[in-house]
Design an enzyme around this catalytic site. Structure first.
Site, PDB file in Angstrom:
ATOM      1  N   SER A 147       7.781  -6.922   6.631  1.00 53.65           N
ATOM      2  CA  SER A 147       8.654  -7.044   5.467  1.00 53.65           C
ATOM      3  C   SER A 147       9.453  -8.346   5.525  1.00 53.65           C
ATOM      4  CB  SER A 147       9.549  -5.805   5.371  1.00 53.65           C
ATOM      5  OG  SER A 147      10.177  -5.713   4.108  1.00 53.65           O
ATOM      6  N   ASP A 222       2.889   1.316  -1.032  1.00 51.90           N
ATOM      7  CA  ASP A 222       4.171   0.719  -0.671  1.00 51.90           C
ATOM      8  C   ASP A 222       5.079   0.714  -1.898  1.00 51.90           C
ATOM      9  OD1 ASP A 222       6.283  -1.178  -0.074  1.00 51.90           O
ATOM     10  OD2 ASP A 222       5.022  -1.932   1.554  1.00 51.90           O
ATOM     11  N   HIS A 257       5.356   1.602   3.267  1.00 56.11           N
ATOM     12  CA  HIS A 257       6.053   0.469   3.877  1.00 56.11           C
ATOM     13  C   HIS A 257       6.557   0.779   5.289  1.00 56.11           C
ATOM     14  CE1 HIS A 257       7.955  -3.461   3.134  1.00 56.11           C
ATOM     15  NE2 HIS A 257       9.044  -3.029   3.737  1.00 56.11           N
TER      16      HIS A 257
END
Length: 281
Positions: A147, A222, A257
């Protein structure tokens, strides 16, 4: 520079150790963890950069990566994601800016420039400290992240031609075009425009291709791909295709995620890096 050992635990024959030290880059105490597999030989290093709100603990507790680092004989270094306790006004007001959200830039705004220099910390001060203190093969290193940390890994690799490979899980690939990046760049750098120097898609468009292999994974489930799209993986893969960059970009069906996603594919990422690290050692 003095390292203070805070904890140590054995895993897959090697040791995970947490250290603190006084940083001359952030002008604060900084924390990092390091996993050193069993053995007396020197080994190459992979730097892992974590995402928003995270610390050096997330990878250790959730990724399952130690088994594969042990098998491949690679050291993993996990820095924190920001300075802590810097005393900067506003650093603790939101989860996506300030503490735990250093965004891997060198701040230029008056409020943040003394402490929020995570780009230089992870690319200069910490590697120098690691090479001086641990049994690593000097100069043989790769970088990966998740991320915000995926963004940091890509930008670090592009701006510093010292890494043998780079990989990312659900990276923020075009931060000048998403809310997370806009907020970070305005706060740390004074403008979104200034953030182009820390935007993987913009850097690829301007300077690519880069002489480094890239592996990127993103899950199709995600939640940060929608309303708004914070990751923008297609922007990055499109410019990489245009520039003929060495990129493997994969969309993993049904994954989100989280570290469930990371733990599923971390073996492949570590093996990817080990191939390039030992090919150059």
């Amino acid at each position: 520079m003095t390292l203070t050992k805070k904890s140590e635990v054995k895993v897959f024959g090697g040791m995970v150790t947490k250290y603190t030290h006084n940083s001359t880059t952030t002008n604060t105490e900084m924390t990092f963890s390091i996993y050193i597999p069993e053995g007396s030989e020197k080994m190459p290093v992979i730097y892992w950069l974590s995402g928003l709100t995270c610390t050096d603990d997330n990878f250790n507790m959730k990724s399952g990566g130690h088994r594969y680092a042990s098998e491949q004989k690679v050291i993993i270094v996990m820095p924190d994601t920001s300075p802590r306790g810097a005393g900067v006004e506003g650093e603790d007001e939101s989860w996506d800016f300030g503490t735990g959200a250093g965004f891997y830039v060198n701040a230029t705004t008056d409020a943040f420039k003394k402490h929020y220099n995570m780009f230089d910390y992870v690319n200069k001060e910490l590697p120098a400290l690691v090479e001086a203190s641990f049994p690593v093969i000097a100069g043989v290193k790769s970088i990966m992240g998740h991320s915000m940390g995926g963004h940091g890994a890509l930008v670090s690799a592009f701006k510093n031609p010292v890494y043998k490979s780079v990989s990312a899980f659900a990276p923020i690939t075009n931060p000048t075009q998403c809310p997370w990046g806009e907020k970070a760049f305005k706060g740390y750098l004074g403008s979104v425009e200034a953030g182009k120097e820390y935007d993987a898609t913009e850097l690829m468009a301007k300077n690519g291709p880069y002489d480094i292999p890239i592996l990127c994974d993103v899950g199709t489930a995600d939640g940060f791909l929608d309303s708004p799209n914070q990751l923008l993986p297609d922007n990055f893969s499109s410019i990489c295709t245009e520039k003929k960059q060495n990129l493997v970009s994969r969309k993993q069906e049904g994954y989100d995620h989280s570290y469930y996603f990371i733990s599923t594919f971390i073996e492949e990422h570590i093996k990817f890096h080990a191939k390039h690290l030992y090919g150059s050692a």
